[in-house]
Design a protein around this motif. Structure first.
Motif, PDB file in Angstrom:
ATOM      1  N   SER A  55      -1.752 -13.766  -8.269  1.00 31.57           N
ATOM      2  CA  SER A  55      -0.426 -14.086  -7.742  1.00 31.57           C
ATOM      3  C   SER A  55       0.184 -12.857  -7.067  1.00 31.57           C
ATOM      4  O   SER A  55      -0.254 -11.739  -7.293  1.00 31.57           O
ATOM      5  N   PRO A  56       1.239 -13.055  -6.244  1.00 26.33           N
ATOM      6  CA  PRO A  56       1.915 -11.909  -5.613  1.00 26.33           C
ATOM      7  C   PRO A  56       3.062 -11.363  -6.457  1.00 26.33           C
ATOM      8  O   PRO A  56       3.791 -10.477  -6.023  1.00 26.33           O
ATOM      9  N   SER A  57       3.251 -11.885  -7.669  1.00 27.95           N
ATOM     10  CA  SER A  57       4.419 -11.558  -8.479  1.00 27.95           C
ATOM     11  C   SER A  57       4.413 -10.097  -8.938  1.00 27.95           C
ATOM     12  O   SER A  57       3.355  -9.525  -9.223  1.00 27.95           O
ATOM     13  N   HIS A  92      -4.845  -4.732  -9.335  1.00 26.46           N
ATOM     14  CA  HIS A  92      -5.051  -4.619  -7.886  1.00 26.46           C
ATOM     15  C   HIS A  92      -6.467  -5.043  -7.489  1.00 26.46           C
ATOM     16  O   HIS A  92      -6.650  -5.801  -6.528  1.00 26.46           O
ATOM     17  N   SER A 152      -6.968  -8.756  -7.428  1.00 23.37           N
ATOM     18  CA  SER A 152      -6.059  -9.526  -6.586  1.00 23.37           C
ATOM     19  C   SER A 152      -6.638  -9.732  -5.190  1.00 23.37           C
ATOM     20  O   SER A 152      -7.650  -9.125  -4.824  1.00 23.37           O
ATOM     21  N   ARG A 160      -5.354  -8.628  -2.665  1.00 24.45           N
ATOM     22  CA  ARG A 160      -4.996  -7.425  -1.908  1.00 24.45           C
ATOM     23  C   ARG A 160      -5.990  -6.289  -2.125  1.00 24.45           C
ATOM     24  O   ARG A 160      -5.725  -5.155  -1.729  1.00 24.45           O
ATOM     25  N   ASP A 212       1.548  -0.810   2.650  1.00 25.01           N
ATOM     26  CA  ASP A 212       1.653  -2.092   3.366  1.00 25.01           C
ATOM     27  C   ASP A 212       0.316  -2.824   3.350  1.00 25.01           C
ATOM     28  O   ASP A 212      -0.727  -2.262   3.689  1.00 25.01           O
ATOM     29  N   THR A 268      -0.909  -2.682  -2.718  1.00 26.21           N
ATOM     30  CA  THR A 268      -0.125  -2.622  -3.951  1.00 26.21           C
ATOM     31  C   THR A 268       0.457  -1.233  -4.127  1.00 26.21           C
ATOM     32  O   THR A 268      -0.197  -0.240  -3.796  1.00 26.21           O
ATOM     33  N   LYS A 277      11.944  -7.468   1.487  1.00 26.25           N
ATOM     34  CA  LYS A 277      10.616  -7.034   1.942  1.00 26.25           C
ATOM     35  C   LYS A 277      10.724  -6.108   3.159  1.00 26.25           C
ATOM     36  O   LYS A 277       9.959  -6.208   4.111  1.00 26.25           O
ATOM     37  N   ASP A 333       4.691  -5.496   3.541  1.00 30.95           N
ATOM     38  CA  ASP A 333       4.056  -6.549   2.741  1.00 30.95           C
ATOM     39  C   ASP A 333       3.348  -5.869   1.575  1.00 30.95           C
ATOM     40  O   ASP A 333       2.220  -5.400   1.716  1.00 30.95           O
ATOM     41  N   ILE A 334       4.013  -5.801   0.433  1.00 30.26           N
ATOM     42  CA  ILE A 334       3.461  -5.076  -0.704  1.00 30.26           C
ATOM     43  C   ILE A 334       3.687  -5.850  -2.000  1.00 30.26           C
ATOM     44  O   ILE A 334       4.573  -6.695  -2.093  1.00 30.26           O
ATOM     45  N   ARG A 335       2.840  -5.540  -2.957  1.00 30.49           N
ATOM     46  CA  ARG A 335       3.057  -6.025  -4.324  1.00 30.49           C
ATOM     47  C   ARG A 335       3.448  -4.820  -5.175  1.00 30.49           C
ATOM     48  O   ARG A 335       2.825  -3.763  -5.071  1.00 30.49           O
TER      49      ARG A 335
END
Length: 521
Positions: free
Chosen positions: A216-218, A238, A241, A243, A288, A291, A315, A329-331
């Motif tokens: 998930s992106p949470s 990470h 994920s 990403r 970007d 994570t 964001k 665009d990061i987690r």
């Protein structure tokens, strides 16, 4: 005197395309144009439709030339003129610059004297690229013949402008890639591919949570005592994920001086403050597409907490000294060894930020609660030290060694175990590791046992912050309250004076004139 069009076009084109530095090209062209018609200054502009402003890219006069980045807002009626180039003349002439509805705003910006001007719109494939302005001091200086010649420079000036901007864009990309390369080489020097020792036993519950949240992106909040391996868990999230092909950027929020943390996290523009000699991207921009791991997130100052909240909500970030938001665009994975709810009650941590960061909290248990992982961890650290220290032999455990490790309570957790094993390898010099000097380990054999040597007085004193507070106070007493200088507290602690003051503020330790009197007394 009528000037030959072909000769003017050839000579002016050669000069305006003579350099990728557009200001130098303008200067070279101006030198020739002055021999043909009145000319005191040449100015090149670009219109930004989305922002509704006119950017002055470069200018050249008889004395100097310079690259510019000045942006001049345009009123709505003027924007229509700029956005519909096909409806207006390609070249226009004004024998009083204030008669020109567009250039008058440029004239006001630079406080031009009464002047005449000729403007050619640089249009390529039906689109407006920019404008090339020729100015001569005084009114009524230009003729229709001058305007006819100036119109010939549409294509060469447009090509020169496009080439120059593309060149400088590539130079910026090159600098960014070089900067990223150096940064990531430094990051790769750290070992982030550790196996999760205890994943099937003491950390089983933790890994079950990791597998659930990784796709998930949470945001994830890792909490637990210092040294439990929160950074290793963050990197596991990470890697598992979507990403995992993007960057993983780690930030120790407690190690960055308060005066630098804005710049470090969000970057800064050139000239934003003394010493900002170039533009610099911060950690959020570097992360970007990947994570960012905010370790010791509880140490963030209040103003940075507000900016972090904006990153989570919108964001986007703004560099220090900048005015344009930058989308990222990061987690975010954060970690702390402190009770954030208590900090919220005390008012030192924002409640809205806590609930944003803590969407998925994960508790990392201390080593004393998962002692079954100690044998596997010991084997792992011994094998790793062989590579790190270049040993010609493989260390092995001696009689009673593992029992001592299992009886110890490990207030410093996994990090302390790693250090104990490294120290034992150095001290034993190839002999089996028995950990005889490990404090708090009961003595072997029958008979009365020695009382364990307490590390601190009470359980409350086991916190890292309490131990750090006492140590700093002890050093301040040794230096009679002095922080700076070769014999000051900062030098003894091997940290910068500003960093020490920042830590003392956080811990509530006094410093300054009144503190020196206390320590001297």
């Amino acid at each position: 005197m009528r000037v030959d069009e072909n000769e003017f076009f050839r000579e002016a084109s050669i000069r305006i395309c003579s350099s990728l530095d557009i200001e130098k090209a303008l200067s070279n062209c101006l030198f020739y144009v002055r021999s043909v018609m009145p000319a005191d200054e040449m100015v090149l502009t670009v219109y930004h439709k989305d922002e509704g402003n006119l950017e002055v890219v470069a200018s050249a006069d008889e004395q100097n030339c310079m690259q510019r980045t000045d942006r001049i807002p345009m009123p709505l009626p003027v924007r229509h003129s700029l956005e519909e180039p096909g409806l207006y003349p390609r070249v226009r002439m004004a024998n009083d610059l204030f008669d020109d509805e567009i250039v008058r705003y440029v004239a006001e910006q630079y406080h031009w004297p009464p002047s005449s001007l000729i403007v050619v719109r640089l249009i390529v494939e039906g689109g407006l690229v920019g404008t090339l302005i020729l100015r001569a001091t005084g009114k009524g200086r230009y003729t229709e013949e001058d305007a006819r010649l100036w119109r010939l420079l549409n294509e060469p000036a447009a090509i020169a402008l496009a080439n120059s901007r593309r060149f400088h864009e590539l130079e910026k990309i090159k600098d960014v890639v070089s900067d990223d390369s150096k940064y990531f080489q430094d990051e790769l020097g750290r070992n982030f591919n550790e196996d999760i020792i205890g994943a099937g036993f003491g950390l089983r519950t933790v890994m079950e949570a990791v597998f659930k949240v990784a796709p998930s992106p949470s945001p994830v909040l890792l909490f637990g005592e210092t040294g439990t391996g929160k950074e290793v868990i963050a990197h596991a999230i990470h890697r598992l994920s979507a990403r995992n092909r993007g960057p993983m950027i780690t930030v120790n929020c407690g190690a960055i001086p308060e005066s630098l943390i804005d710049s470090e996290l969000f970057g800064h523009e050139k000239g934003a403050f003394t010493g900002a000699t170039s533009q610099r991207r911060g950690r959020f921009e570097r992360a970007d597409g990947g994570t960012i791991f905010l370790d010791e997130v509880s140490e963030l100052p209040a103003n940075v907490q507000v900016r972090l909240l904006r990153v989570l909500q919108e964001k986007e970030i703004e560099r220090v000294g900048g005015s344009n938001p930058i989308k990222v665009d990061i987690r975010i994975i954060s970690a702390t060894n402190r009770d954030l709810k208590t900090l919220m009650t005390e008012g030192s941590f924002r409640s809205d930020l806590y609930y944003r960061l803590g969407v998925f909290p994960v508790f990392i248990p201390p080593l004393r609660e998962r002692k079954g992982d100690i044998p596997a961890l010991a084997d792992h650290f011994m094998a790793r030290k062989v590579k790190e220290m270049g040993l010609p032999y493989v260390p092995r455990l001696g009689a009673g060694g593992i029992e001592r490790l299992m009886r110890y309570d490990w207030p410093g957790n996994v990090r302390e175990l790693n250090n104990v094993i490294e120290r034992a390898i150095i001290v034993n010099k190839g002999e089996p590791l028995t950990f005889q000097d490990l404090r708090d380990a009961p003595a072997e054999g029958p008979g009365p046992k020695e009382a364990p040597v307490p590390l601190v007085e009470t359980a409350a004193d086991l916190s890292l912050h309490r131990m750090e507070e006492r140590h700093i106070k002890r050093v301040m007493e040794m230096t009679h309250g002095y922080i700076d200088g070769k014999r000051g507290a900062a030098a003894l602690l091997q940290i910068k004076p500003g960093t020490l003051r920042h830590r003392m503020r956080k811990l509530g330790i006094p410093f300054g004139k009144q503190a020196k009197e206390t320590y001297d007394g």
